[in-house]
Scaffold this motif. Structure first.
Motif, PDB file in Angstrom:
ATOM      1  N   PRO A   1       5.623  35.591  16.893  1.00  0.00           N
ATOM      2  CA  PRO A   1       6.822  35.177  16.161  1.00  0.00           C
ATOM      3  C   PRO A   1       7.949  36.186  16.360  1.00  0.00           C
ATOM      4  CG  PRO A   1       5.139  35.995  14.661  1.00  0.00           C
ATOM      5  CD  PRO A   1       4.515  35.935  16.024  1.00  0.00           C
ATOM      6  N   GLU A   2       9.178  35.681  16.357  1.00  0.00           N
ATOM      7  CA  GLU A   2      10.324  36.569  16.523  1.00  0.00           C
ATOM      8  C   GLU A   2      10.537  37.372  15.256  1.00  0.00           C
ATOM      9  OE1 GLU A   2      13.945  34.895  17.795  1.00  0.00           O
ATOM     10  OE2 GLU A   2      13.106  34.121  19.651  1.00  0.00           O
ATOM     11  N   LYS A   3      11.019  38.593  15.460  1.00  0.00           N
ATOM     12  CA  LYS A   3      11.350  39.472  14.346  1.00  0.00           C
ATOM     13  C   LYS A   3      12.711  40.081  14.603  1.00  0.00           C
ATOM     14  CE  LYS A   3       6.999  41.241  12.689  1.00  0.00           C
ATOM     15  NZ  LYS A   3       6.355  42.446  12.228  1.00  0.00           N
TER      16      LYS A   3
ATOM     17  N   ILE B   1      13.627  42.070  17.799  1.00  0.00           N
ATOM     18  CA  ILE B   1      12.623  43.052  18.234  1.00  0.00           C
ATOM     19  C   ILE B   1      11.776  42.398  19.306  1.00  0.00           C
ATOM     20  CG2 ILE B   1      10.642  44.451  17.563  1.00  0.00           C
ATOM     21  CD1 ILE B   1      11.796  44.562  14.736  1.00  0.00           C
ATOM     22  N   GLU B   2      11.741  43.010  20.454  1.00  0.00           N
ATOM     23  CA  GLU B   2      10.930  42.501  21.556  1.00  0.00           C
ATOM     24  C   GLU B   2       9.493  42.978  21.362  1.00  0.00           C
ATOM     25  OE1 GLU B   2      12.024  40.434  23.846  1.00  0.00           O
ATOM     26  OE2 GLU B   2      14.090  40.521  23.097  1.00  0.00           O
ATOM     27  N   TRP B   3       8.562  42.049  21.470  1.00  0.00           N
ATOM     28  CA  TRP B   3       7.159  42.372  21.309  1.00  0.00           C
ATOM     29  C   TRP B   3       6.723  43.317  22.419  1.00  0.00           C
ATOM     30  CZ3 TRP B   3       2.591  41.766  24.077  1.00  0.00           C
ATOM     31  CH2 TRP B   3       1.418  41.971  23.346  1.00  0.00           C
TER      32      TRP B   3
ATOM     33  N   TRP C   1       1.474  44.470  14.739  1.00  0.00           N
ATOM     34  CA  TRP C   1       2.731  43.741  14.848  1.00  0.00           C
ATOM     35  C   TRP C   1       3.284  43.360  13.474  1.00  0.00           C
ATOM     36  CZ3 TRP C   1       6.754  43.077  17.665  1.00  0.00           C
ATOM     37  CH2 TRP C   1       7.549  41.959  17.549  1.00  0.00           C
ATOM     38  N   ASP C   2       2.425  43.082  12.516  1.00  0.00           N
ATOM     39  CA  ASP C   2       2.883  42.691  11.187  1.00  0.00           C
ATOM     40  C   ASP C   2       3.619  43.814  10.455  1.00  0.00           C
ATOM     41  OD1 ASP C   2       1.826  40.166  11.513  1.00  0.00           O
ATOM     42  OD2 ASP C   2      -0.084  40.698  10.578  1.00  0.00           O
TER      43      ASP C   2
ATOM     44  N   CYS D   1      13.447  48.308  15.500  1.00  0.00           N
ATOM     45  CA  CYS D   1      13.449  48.132  16.952  1.00  0.00           C
ATOM     46  C   CYS D   1      13.343  49.460  17.690  1.00  0.00           C
ATOM     47  CB  CYS D   1      14.713  47.385  17.392  1.00  0.00           C
ATOM     48  SG  CYS D   1      16.242  48.287  17.099  1.00  0.00           S
ATOM     49  N   SER D   2      13.653  50.559  17.011  1.00  0.00           N
ATOM     50  CA  SER D   2      13.667  51.857  17.687  1.00  0.00           C
ATOM     51  C   SER D   2      13.489  52.992  16.679  1.00  0.00           C
ATOM     52  CB  SER D   2      14.996  52.054  18.424  1.00  0.00           C
ATOM     53  OG  SER D   2      16.057  52.129  17.479  1.00  0.00           O
TER      54      SER D   2
END
Length: 120
Positions: free
Chosen positions: A2-4, A13-15, A23-24, A29-30
């Protein structure tokens, strides 16, 4: 996956494979966003965006600089990127959309001048 969106800058946020196990729990993002956090001025910018849109007719847009000027009339230029970040967070919340030349754009990839309007 899923996208975040990042809790600070609002960008997608790119997986990454290294995040597969947790991931949860990923919220930023950084490391820069994790260290910066959401400051009180960021919440002020979000309020300024929504207040300015409330004062406009339906479908009207505002520039992020208007929100920055409302929060700090003297140092508004330093608040331009935080104002864009506030707009991206509001997009993620479903309250506004970012447009360029009248078309809705992806806030994570939009470059150049943007306008903000209420979602339709």
């Amino acid at each position: 996956m899923p996208e975040k969106s990042c809790a600070v800058c609002g960008r997608r946020i790119e997986w990454r494979r290294k995040w597969a196990a947790d991931w949860d729990q990923v919220r930023y993002c950084s490391a820069r966003c994790r260290g910066r956090g959401v400051r009180p001025v960021d919440r002020d910018l979000e309020r300024a965006v929504t207040d300015l849109l409330d004062q406009r007719r339906t479908g009207a847009t505002i520039c992020p600089s208007e929100a920055a000027r409302r929060v700090d009339p003297e140092g508004w230029r330093d608040l331009m990127e935080p104002a864009r970040m506030a707009a991206r967070r509001l997009v993620d919340a479903g309250r506004v959309e970012i447009v360029q030349q009248g078309s809705v754009v992806d806030p994570s990839t939009a470059k150049g001048p943007i306008r903000i309007r209420r979602t339709r």
